[in-house]
Structures are given as structure tokens and as C-alpha cells.
Design an enzyme around this catalytic site. Sequence first.
Site, mmCIF file in Angstrom:
data_model
loop_
_atom_site.group_PDB
_atom_site.id
_atom_site.type_symbol
_atom_site.label_atom_id
_atom_site.label_comp_id
_atom_site.label_asym_id
_atom_site.label_seq_id
_atom_site.Cartn_x
_atom_site.Cartn_y
_atom_site.Cartn_z
ATOM 1 N N CYS A 187 0.843 -1.196 0.000
ATOM 2 C CA CYS A 187 0.000 0.000 0.000
ATOM 3 C C CYS A 187 0.884 1.254 0.000
ATOM 4 O O CYS A 187 1.835 1.344 0.771
ATOM 5 C CB CYS A 187 -0.906 -0.007 1.231
ATOM 6 N N CYS B 196 0.596 4.811 6.869
ATOM 7 C CA CYS B 196 -0.035 4.651 8.191
ATOM 8 C C CYS B 196 0.922 3.866 9.117
ATOM 9 O O CYS B 196 1.236 2.698 8.831
ATOM 10 C CB CYS B 196 -1.358 3.903 8.046
ATOM 11 N N CYS C 212 0.363 0.193 10.308
ATOM 12 C CA CYS C 212 -0.177 -0.824 9.382
ATOM 13 C C CYS C 212 0.860 -1.762 8.774
ATOM 14 O O CYS C 212 1.828 -1.323 8.137
ATOM 15 C CB CYS C 212 -0.945 -0.126 8.260
ATOM 16 N N CYS D 192 -17.027 -8.420 5.278
ATOM 17 C CA CYS D 192 -16.299 -7.155 5.060
ATOM 18 C C CYS D 192 -15.048 -7.427 4.237
ATOM 19 O O CYS D 192 -14.192 -8.221 4.649
ATOM 20 C CB CYS D 192 -15.872 -6.546 6.380
ATOM 21 N N CYS E 210 -19.856 -5.216 3.289
ATOM 22 C CA CYS E 210 -19.082 -4.049 3.718
ATOM 23 C C CYS E 210 -17.766 -4.076 2.951
ATOM 24 O O CYS E 210 -17.231 -5.154 2.678
ATOM 25 C CB CYS E 210 -18.815 -4.125 5.222
ATOM 26 N N CYS F 192 -19.328 2.941 8.274
ATOM 27 C CA CYS F 192 -18.615 2.267 9.358
ATOM 28 C C CYS F 192 -17.343 3.085 9.560
ATOM 29 O O CYS F 192 -16.496 3.142 8.666
ATOM 30 C CB CYS F 192 -18.298 0.827 8.923
ATOM 31 N N ARG G 243 -18.145 -1.593 17.532
ATOM 32 C CA ARG G 243 -17.477 -2.886 17.320
ATOM 33 C C ARG G 243 -16.180 -3.002 18.114
ATOM 34 O O ARG G 243 -15.297 -2.158 18.013
ATOM 35 C CB ARG G 243 -17.173 -3.115 15.837
HETATM 36 N N1 SAM Z 1 -6.599 0.654 3.008
HETATM 37 C C1 SAM Z 1 -7.858 1.074 3.436
HETATM 38 C C2 SAM Z 1 -7.812 2.300 4.315
HETATM 39 O O1 SAM Z 1 -6.963 2.363 5.188
HETATM 40 O O2 SAM Z 1 -8.622 3.180 4.132
HETATM 41 C C3 SAM Z 1 -8.653 -0.023 4.119
HETATM 42 C C4 SAM Z 1 -7.978 -1.079 5.008
HETATM 43 S S1 SAM Z 1 -7.254 -0.499 6.496
HETATM 44 C C5 SAM Z 1 -6.292 -1.875 6.979
HETATM 45 C C6 SAM Z 1 -8.594 -0.377 7.627
HETATM 46 C C7 SAM Z 1 -8.318 0.032 9.052
HETATM 47 O O3 SAM Z 1 -7.701 -1.010 9.758
HETATM 48 C C8 SAM Z 1 -7.426 1.224 9.299
HETATM 49 O O4 SAM Z 1 -8.051 2.448 9.102
HETATM 50 C C9 SAM Z 1 -7.050 1.030 10.759
HETATM 51 O O5 SAM Z 1 -7.968 1.715 11.601
HETATM 52 C C10 SAM Z 1 -7.189 -0.485 10.956
HETATM 53 N N2 SAM Z 1 -5.866 -1.083 11.226
HETATM 54 C C11 SAM Z 1 -4.875 -1.298 10.351
HETATM 55 N N3 SAM Z 1 -3.803 -1.834 10.953
HETATM 56 C C12 SAM Z 1 -4.108 -1.948 12.263
HETATM 57 C C13 SAM Z 1 -3.390 -2.410 13.417
HETATM 58 N N4 SAM Z 1 -2.129 -2.829 13.341
HETATM 59 N N5 SAM Z 1 -4.026 -2.400 14.609
HETATM 60 C C14 SAM Z 1 -5.309 -1.964 14.714
HETATM 61 N N6 SAM Z 1 -6.025 -1.498 13.660
HETATM 62 C C15 SAM Z 1 -5.437 -1.483 12.456
HETATM 63 FE FE1 SF4 Z 2 -2.810 1.291 3.352
HETATM 64 FE FE2 SF4 Z 2 -2.805 0.157 5.730
HETATM 65 FE FE3 SF4 Z 2 -3.083 2.776 5.547
HETATM 66 FE FE4 SF4 Z 2 -5.083 1.152 4.705
HETATM 67 S S1 SF4 Z 2 -4.338 1.388 6.800
HETATM 68 S S2 SF4 Z 2 -4.273 2.950 3.654
HETATM 69 S S3 SF4 Z 2 -3.889 -0.585 3.945
HETATM 70 S S4 SF4 Z 2 -1.276 1.587 4.925
#
Ligand code: SAM
Ligand code: SF4
Length: 352
Positions: A59, A63, A66, A103, A134, A194, A266
Site C-alpha cells: 500500500c 499509516c 499498518c 467485510c 461491507c 462504518c 465494534r
Molecule cells: N486501506 C484502506 C484504508 O486504510 O482506508 C482499508 C484497510 S485499512 C487496513 C482499515 C483500518 O484497519 C485502518 O483504518 C485502521 O484503523 C485499521 N488497522 C490497520 N492496521 C491496524 C493495526 N495494526 N491495529 C489496529 N487497527 C489497524
Molecule cells: Fe494502506 Fe494500511 Fe493505511 Fe489502509 S491502513 S491505507 S492498507 S497503509
Amino acid sequence: MSASTEQNIRHDWTREEVQGLFDKPFNDLLFDAQTVHRANFNPNEVQVSTLLSIKTGSCPEDCKYCPQSAHYNTGLEKQRLMEVEAVLKKAAEAKAKGSSRFCMGAAWKNPNKRDMPYVLDMVKGVREMGLETCMTLGMLDEDQAQQLADAGLDYYNHNLDTSPEFYDKIITTRTYGDRLDTLQNVRDSGMKICSGGIIGMGETENDRIGLLTQLANLPVQPESVPLNMLVKVKGTPMENVEDLDHIDFVRCIAVARILMPKSHVRLSAGREAMSDEMQAMCFLAGANSIFYGECLLTTPNPEAHADMQLFARLGIKPEQAIVERDDQDQEDVLSKQLQKNDQKQPFYDASV
Ligand code: SAM
Ligand code: SF4
Ligand code: DTB
């Protein structure tokens, strides 16, 4: 505190008022949250969703929490967008195990044009099975949101993640404003929202107040509010962040329940690191939805049988979904739903 009703959902919460909730003695806060919960929901029902990563890793976003960001080396096995048939097979398995919502998540900044037809077919196919749908695919423009809504997508997940102030320390490649724009496009398309965030990233209580106040004061509150406890993944900048006090996480659930009385809250990522007692306390604080199944997107979740046992010990029943489709399908869906209720459920049913 008086019981909440549709009429008194507020969109003008001040941070001082929300601070006041966080400052309450824990038992008083939990009592208030449980009172609001009982006025709006069956306290012994929990909505059950299953997650599937339909496109994994690489990606472009940064973040810091992530495992799927291309900016960090987490040793994740990457996967291109899955075939529609393979996704539908997973959805059928989730349904057979007792999930009512499926989802689908993709590690994208936003969906691109060439992927949209596949994604739309996934929505249609999953919905045909009588599951709620979702997706979480990153940012959406107006047109993409409308296409997903027209295909029958029930919910779109897009998290605010944290407070506006702390946000820049977590993500630099998309802004808080970008996220609010996507939520507006989703709302305008007619889909349900959501949206929630992550607790335990080293944020202050003031940041938790900021996140929950933002969510509660959206023009229409999200129908679903996932609160994730950070899953610390090796290789991400957050792998060594200080452990969260679990009691503080329960407080966040309780405050979310009071601010957003009609929303499903949730208990999302992080359950793998929680005891059964901690999860029971989250349900008592007003959480009424979970992700069910051994895997979240890329990290582990409790085993299905462990969740069944926990539900059995707590006398909790999975909430049944009624999926509305085209008029000619409606009768068929309802009769199938009724038949399903008559059959033995794979998920533990506390009423029998
Ligand atoms: N890539 C898309 C986005 O971020 O908009 C969708 C998938 S992303 C993995 C969805 C959500 O998962 C993130 O916004 C974050 O809140 C949650 N998430 C991701 N990694 C996480 C982690 N290590 N611990 C807890 N929540 C996490
Ligand atoms: Fe990409 Fe992870 Fe951020 Fe979603 S949360 S935009 S998968 S880096
Ligand atoms: C949400 O708020 N939590 C889910 C879902 N929305 C998409 C994702 C949690 C991901 C946890 C880390 C992982 O498994 O990769």
C-alpha cells in the site's frame, strides 16, 4: 442519566463534556453506558462480521500502525486483487459459520478504475447470498461511492483513526480532511458508514476525546463504529509503542456507547490480546459487534470456537441480519432467513 431515544442523538458534543464522561468513576461510567445500551439494543445480542483481505500489502500510504504499508518491512506476503469466485467462496464459508456481514478490505490508497468492475461483482455476489456487505478500499470519490451503492454495498468502512491533532504523527500521505470527504461521499450515496479508530498508538486521553467527539458530531453518526486496539506489528514504527491500560480501552467503548447511542460499537482488532474477562467488560460497556474468524486482514483473531465458547458463557446470541434486496427477491430472502432461524445454527445460539 435519562435513556437515549432517536430524538436526542446529539451532534454538538463539546470536548469538555466528553472529558467529563472520561473523568467519571469507572463504575458510574459503565452504569451509564449500559443504561444507554439497554434503551437502544438487546443487551445480549452481538453483531458478527467476518473480514477478508481481497488485496494484501504494497500500500502506498504510510499509516504507521499498518503491516500492509509499502513504507515498512513487515515480512508480509503480498497478494494481488483476488478473483471474484475465490472471494465468493470465502463469503459462503463465513455465512456457513454464522456471520451476518462480510467485510472486504483492500490495501489501496483508493480503488482504481480497472479494479472497479471486479469489486462491484464481489458486492453483488456476496449480497446474493443474503449476507450484508461491507468494503474498505481507501478513499472514494462521489462516482465510486455511487457505483458501490448501486451494486448493493450496505456499509463502507473508512476510519478517522485518531484525533485531528494526533493524525499527522500517524499518517502523512492523506489528510484528515480527505477522510471526512470520503465519509461525506459515502453518506451522499446512501450507503451506511462504518467509521472508528485505533486506541493504543501512544495518543493522549485528549486525542481519544478528539476522535470520539469527531465521530459523534458527524452530520449523521456512523451506523457502525469499530474501535480497534492497536495490534503491534514487527517492522512497523509502532511495534514498540507502550502497552495500553486495558481499563482505558473499556472507557473508550463506554464513552462511544453514550455519545452514539444507536450505533453498533465494534470491539474490533486487538481481541487476540484480550482476556475473556476484558471482552466481557467491553460488552458490558456497550460493544455489540465483533469480527469473527481466525484472521482479521493480515493479523490473527481469536479462534471461532473460542468466540462460540465465550458467547455461550455470557449468554450472548449473534444478531441476525435481514438483507433487503430488490422487491422480487425480498420474500425469498425473508423466507430463507426464517428457515435459517429454524435450523440448527453453526454459531452457538444462547436461546436453545
Ligand atoms: N486501506 C484502506 C484504508 O486504510 O482506508 C482499508 C484497510 S485499512 C487496513 C482499515 C483500518 O484497519 C485502518 O483504518 C485502521 O484503523 C485499521 N488497522 C490497520 N492496521 C491496524 C493495526 N495494526 N491495529 C489496529 N487497527 C489497524
Ligand atoms: Fe494502506 Fe494500511 Fe493505511 Fe489502509 S491502513 S491505507 S492498507 S497503509
Ligand atoms: C477496522 O476498523 N478494523 C478492521 C477493519 N476495519 C477493516 C481491520 C483491522 C486490521 C488489523 C490489522 C490487520 O489484520 O492487518
